[in-house]
Design an enzyme around this catalytic site. Structure first.
Site, PDB file in Angstrom:
ATOM      1  N   HIS A 145      11.027  10.105  12.062  1.00 58.07           N
ATOM      2  CA  HIS A 145      10.383   9.053  11.276  1.00 58.07           C
ATOM      3  C   HIS A 145      10.591   7.707  11.942  1.00 58.07           C
ATOM      4  CE1 HIS A 145       9.434   6.563   7.775  1.00 58.07           C
ATOM      5  NE2 HIS A 145       8.955   7.632   7.197  1.00 58.07           N
ATOM      6  N   LYS A 575      -4.980   4.743   6.158  1.00 54.14           N
ATOM      7  CA  LYS A 575      -5.035   3.426   6.792  1.00 54.14           C
ATOM      8  C   LYS A 575      -6.467   3.074   7.186  1.00 54.14           C
ATOM      9  CE  LYS A 575      -3.132   2.648  10.907  1.00 54.14           C
ATOM     10  NZ  LYS A 575      -4.091   1.895  11.764  1.00 54.14           N
TER      11      LYS A 575
END
Length: 917
Positions: A145, A575
């Site tokens: 991550h 996004k």
């Protein structure tokens, strides 16, 4: 007192106790004035959050502005640690209530294995279970991550505290034991308080590998085999046909960590080799430990119990010469297995002990065969109960984890593959410019080369660093298949896949290193396209149809059991197109993929690239799996588990076991009980689909107009959030952007979402919905509201969508977001954009309440309301502190203390919100 309040009193008690012990640690370390200052801020925050007291808000703001840098850091640390402790208390309370439910013999809860299996038997579909498990595959996949903020040392402290809380629930303590437990809790919290929250250096890829593997230590290695055993027992209790049956390996936990190269130049062939070696060492060390424990338990004397001839032969081959075990064949056999496994560890990981004359295992199947000898001997000699303990779990572990522990995926961007293939063609055919060819020309050229026995690469040619690196990676995979088995690296994922040539380029690279044989059309890894943007999702089904129409590609699939995996990108599609449109386009893409695959008789496996936050496809996994359209699961599903979500889901063994169960339960129900799937009712289905299309179109326009069509929005984003500071954090091995720019298009989806979460706006999780509903109601004044309410009631895809948005809105705070907006220097720009955001926020709240009938957010989720009530008084001050620190930092006070304070605030807010990145 209401029933829920009674049930939650133990949680409140735990939180109060942990808070008191933290307060004691702070007072002892920093003194009474510091403690009183922090406590004053805490009380003001509670008053403001509980009573919406504007006077308290003003006092809170004044108190924070008056703090020195050192005092600000102290306060930030205090509230960050309290958030961590609140997380522990909530997890333990969830375990407590689950155990109480089971002990009371209450009906199985939704999402549990017993609930799913019971539903299948009740529906008269028990016969379908055998077929289901033969073909099923369920796999959560751990990924590194880029905004993982929590150190492993902090996780270790939290786990120690969690064990002490769990001990109080499980053991009836004497007064002395209770006192000792509290003292140990106090020591644990002091240790936590004195443990540094932030990293002093940037993570390396191997650091990320070590972090990811720690969850195997805590949870996966032990809990996954137990899950298999539990399910086998559950089935046997319901149907005698399952007595002594052993389920196929339908569930594995995969990984990207050490194989994901997309935008990460630090993942090299050497890193891949080190990752696989580290994984092998981890699992072999676990097996060795279990063998030692097993040998200590199976102290069966031959004079008291017979053993099978194969077991006796295994014992005789053992190098165990101890006179104390001469009549203990099981121990001697296990000693021999241990010695061979130790020798195997030397070969695969460079550790272990090699004994002369002891041969290492060539494959995990050989180890399993020896363990089966032990198991069969016990069963055949009336000791079945002994075979069902530790030996049962170890045999299952060997079946599931093998010698490689976790299937490691490769991932790379299609643009990289394109450049590498272009360079190889240019070297082999001077004058050929591959990048100048159109799609059909590329396909024709690639197919011709794939059919040819020649190689494009030459040992005498000099290639670019990029091409050399890519070829080295694939060569490392081939070597890994020989050393660890083909299951060690089974998949190659193509990011930003947008054409058939993207698939064929990977096939060509595999051919160059021997992972694809042109003559037999066999390929050793799955070639997996990842469709990420809105346009890519829309084009994905046609791309797969075109690929399936190519005889060569169909031949490759024949070598992979006529199965094709397709990965869907939740983060980048969000996004790109916003929350509502992303969800809808993903849903439509799945429907169309199911149709295409059925037409070509190819088995479909979907890989869902979900993040922790709703803005990246997050939300409850159970509902998410059931929300798939008909035919999209078919017993097989993979999905990513990322960042803080991995910690929250798998750091605690019991919580981890529950999360693994949920994935299996949802897959069973979605596959075998179509009535449980989230489809619009037939009578209203067409109308619901049309309404959703209309809503999505308006939401897409609203979102893209703000994010990509508004002058100055990029500046607004960079100044009103902590994105610039996130980019500088030591929180991952890869950069926040794919390129060296501030462009939103180039920014990775994870820091994009994390930045909006930090400022409590959570924009990617809701923006555009309010405008969409307003436009729909205006276009359908007579029945629009009824249609939307019907969609919410009758179509659980829409229900799930709104439920996730409800959670996001509950965690957002437009007033706090307004404080961040004040960081934007251009007042005109600030007011113009924030006014639009605030207006859309209000419209979205109104729309949600209109459709769901709720009077307040999370009205149907008392657990989330409780969580918000417990933790937000401690998150809110961190937001106010963060704004103050950003102001100082951007005004030039950029010393180490200022940077530390900002980073601490990011850590604390992320910990408090949990699924924020």
């Amino acid at each position: 007192m209401q029933m829920n309040e009674v049930k939650d009193e133990l949680l409140s008690s735990d939180i109060r106790q942990l808070g008191r012990l933290l307060g004691d640690a702070i007072r002892n370390h920093l003194g009474d004035p510091a403690f009183e200052r922090i406590e004053h801020v805490r009380q003001l925050a509670i008053r403001f959050r509980r009573d919406n007291d504007e006077a308290a808000r003003a006092q809170l703001s004044d108190a924070l502005q008056a703090l020195s840098q050192e005092e600000t850091t102290q306060l930030t640390r205090a509230f960050s640690y309290f958030s961590l402790l609140a997380n522990i208390a909530e997890d333990q309370h969830h375990i407590r209530r689950t155990r109480a439910h089971l002990i009371a013999g209450s009906p199985p809860r939704q999402g549990s294995l017993s609930h799913a299996v019971g539903n299948v038997f009740d529906a008269g579909k028990a016969d379908a279970l055998e077929t289901f498990f033969e073909d099923a595959f369920v796999s959560p996949v751990f990924t590194a991550h880029p905004t993982e903020v929590q150190r492993k040392s902090i996780q270790n402290c939290q786990m120690a505290i969690a064990r002490l809380l769990s001990e109080r629930d499980r053991v009836q303590m004497t007064p002395e034991e209770a006192e000792q437990n509290e003292e140990a809790l106090g020591r644990g919290i002091v240790t936590l308080w004195q443990t540094r929250l932030l990293r002093t250096s940037k993570l390396s890829v191997m650091d990320e590998v070590a972090n990811g593997l720690s969850f195997y230590d805590h949870t996966i290695l032990r809990e996954l085999p137990k899950l298999y055993s539990s399910l086998e027992t559950m089935l046997a209790q319901r149907d005698a046909r399952w007595e002594d049956a052993e389920l196929p390996n339908f569930m594995k936990v995969g990984s990207w960590i050490g194989g994901d190269r997309d935008g990460n130049p630090f993942v090299t062939a050497d890193i891949l080799r080190s990752t696989l070696q580290t994984q092998a060492d981890k699992v072999l060390d676990f097996y060795l430990g279990e063998l030692r424990k097993l040998a200590s338990q199976l102290s069966l004397a031959q004079i008291l119990n017979a053993c099978s001839e194969p077991l006796r032969a295994l014992a005789e081959r053992s190098a165990d010469a101890s006179p104390h075990r001469v009549d203990e064949p099981y121990r001697r056999a296990l000693h021999g297995i241990h010695a061979r496994l130790d020798a195997t560890r030397v070969v695969l990981s460079g550790k272990g002990k090699q004994v002369d004359g002891v041969q290492p295992y060539a494959a995990a199947a050989e180890l399993l065969a020896d363990l089966d000898v032990v198991q069969h001997s016990l069963v055949s000699n009336g000791l079945r109960s002994l075979a069902r303990g530790r030996l049962r779990q170890l045999r299952r572990a060997v079946k599931v984890f093998g010698f490689s522990l976790a299937p490691l995926d490769l991932r790379q961007n299609s643009d990289v593959h394109e450049r590498v293939v272009g360079e190889l063609f240019a070297g082999a055919q001077p004058g050929l410019v591959y990048l100048d060819l159109d799609e059909e020309q590329r396909i024709s050229l690639l197919l011709a080369e794939l059919e040819s026995p020649r190689l494009l690469t030459s040992p005498y040619a000099q290639y670019s660093e990029e091409t050399t690196s890519e070829l080295d990676i694939f060569r490392a995979v081939r070597a890994a298949h020989v050393k660890y088995g083909k299951e060690s690296v089974p998949n190659c994922i193509i990011s930003k896949a947008a054409s058939v040539s993207d698939l064929l380029e990977v096939a060509l690279l595999l051919k160059e290193v021997g992972l694809l044989r042109q003559d037999s059309r066999e390929v050793d890894v799955n070639i997996i396209p990842l469709f990420e943007t809105i346009d890519d999702l829309r084009a994905g089904p046609a791309i797969m149809a075109r690929a399936f129409g190519l005889p060569f590609y169909r031949g490759l699939l024949a070598s992979r059991a006529d199965q094709q995996e397709v990965m869907l990108g939740y983060s980048d599609s969000n996004k790109d197109g916003g929350f509502l449109t992303s969800g809808w386009e993903l849903y439509k893409a799945e429907i169309e993929l199911v149709t295409v695959f059925k037409q070509y008789r190819i088995k479909l496996r979907l890989f869902h690239g979900r993040g922790g936050s709703v803005g990246r496809g997050g939300g409850p996994s159970y509902e998410a799996i059931l929300a798939q359209p008909a035919g999209a699961v078919q017993g097989q599903i993979r999905l990513t588990e990322q960042g803080e979500v991995i910690t929250a889901k798998y750091a605690n063994p019991e919580v981890g076991r529950r999360n693994l169960e949920v994935l299996v339960a949802a897959t069973i129900q979605s596959t075998l009980l179509p009535q449980a799937q989230l489809q619009p009712k037939a009578s209203a289905g067409a109308g619901h689909l049309a309404a959703m299309e209309e809503l999505s179109g308006t939401a897409l326009n609203a979102y893209r107009d703000l994010v990509y069509g508004t002058d100055g929005f990029e500046q607004y984003f960079w100044e009103s959030t902590v994105i610039a500071e996130i980019a500088a954090l030591n929180i991952g091995s890869r950069p926040a952007s794919r390129k060296k720019s501030t462009s939103i298009e180039d920014l990775r989806a994870i820091p994009w979402v994390l930045s909006w979460a930090q400022c409590r706006l959570m924009l990617p999780g809701w923006f555009g919905f309010g405008s969409a509903v307003q436009a729909y109601l205006a276009a359908h004044p007579a029945d629009g509201a009824d249609v939307l309410r019907g969609m919410y009631t009758d179509w659980p895809f829409f229900t799930s969508l709104l439920s996730n948005m409800d959670m996001v809105l509950a965690k957002s705070d437009i007033a706090i977001a307004g404080k961040y907006a004040e960081l934007v220097k251009d007042k005109t720009l600030r007011e113009a954009i924030f006014t639009r955001i605030r207006t859309e926020y209000a419209a979205t709240l109104d729309a949600l309440k209109l459709i769901t009938g709720q009077e307040e957010l999370q009205q149907a989720n008392p657990l989330m309301q409780r969580s918000i009530r417990n933790r937000f008084p401690y998150i809110d001050p961190l937001n106010h502190v963060q704004v103050e620190l950003l102001k100082r930092f951007r005004e030039g006070k950029q010393d180490a203390a200022a940077r530390t304070g900002i980073h601490l605030s990011i850590n604390g807010i992320a910990a408090g919100l949990r699924n924020s990145g």
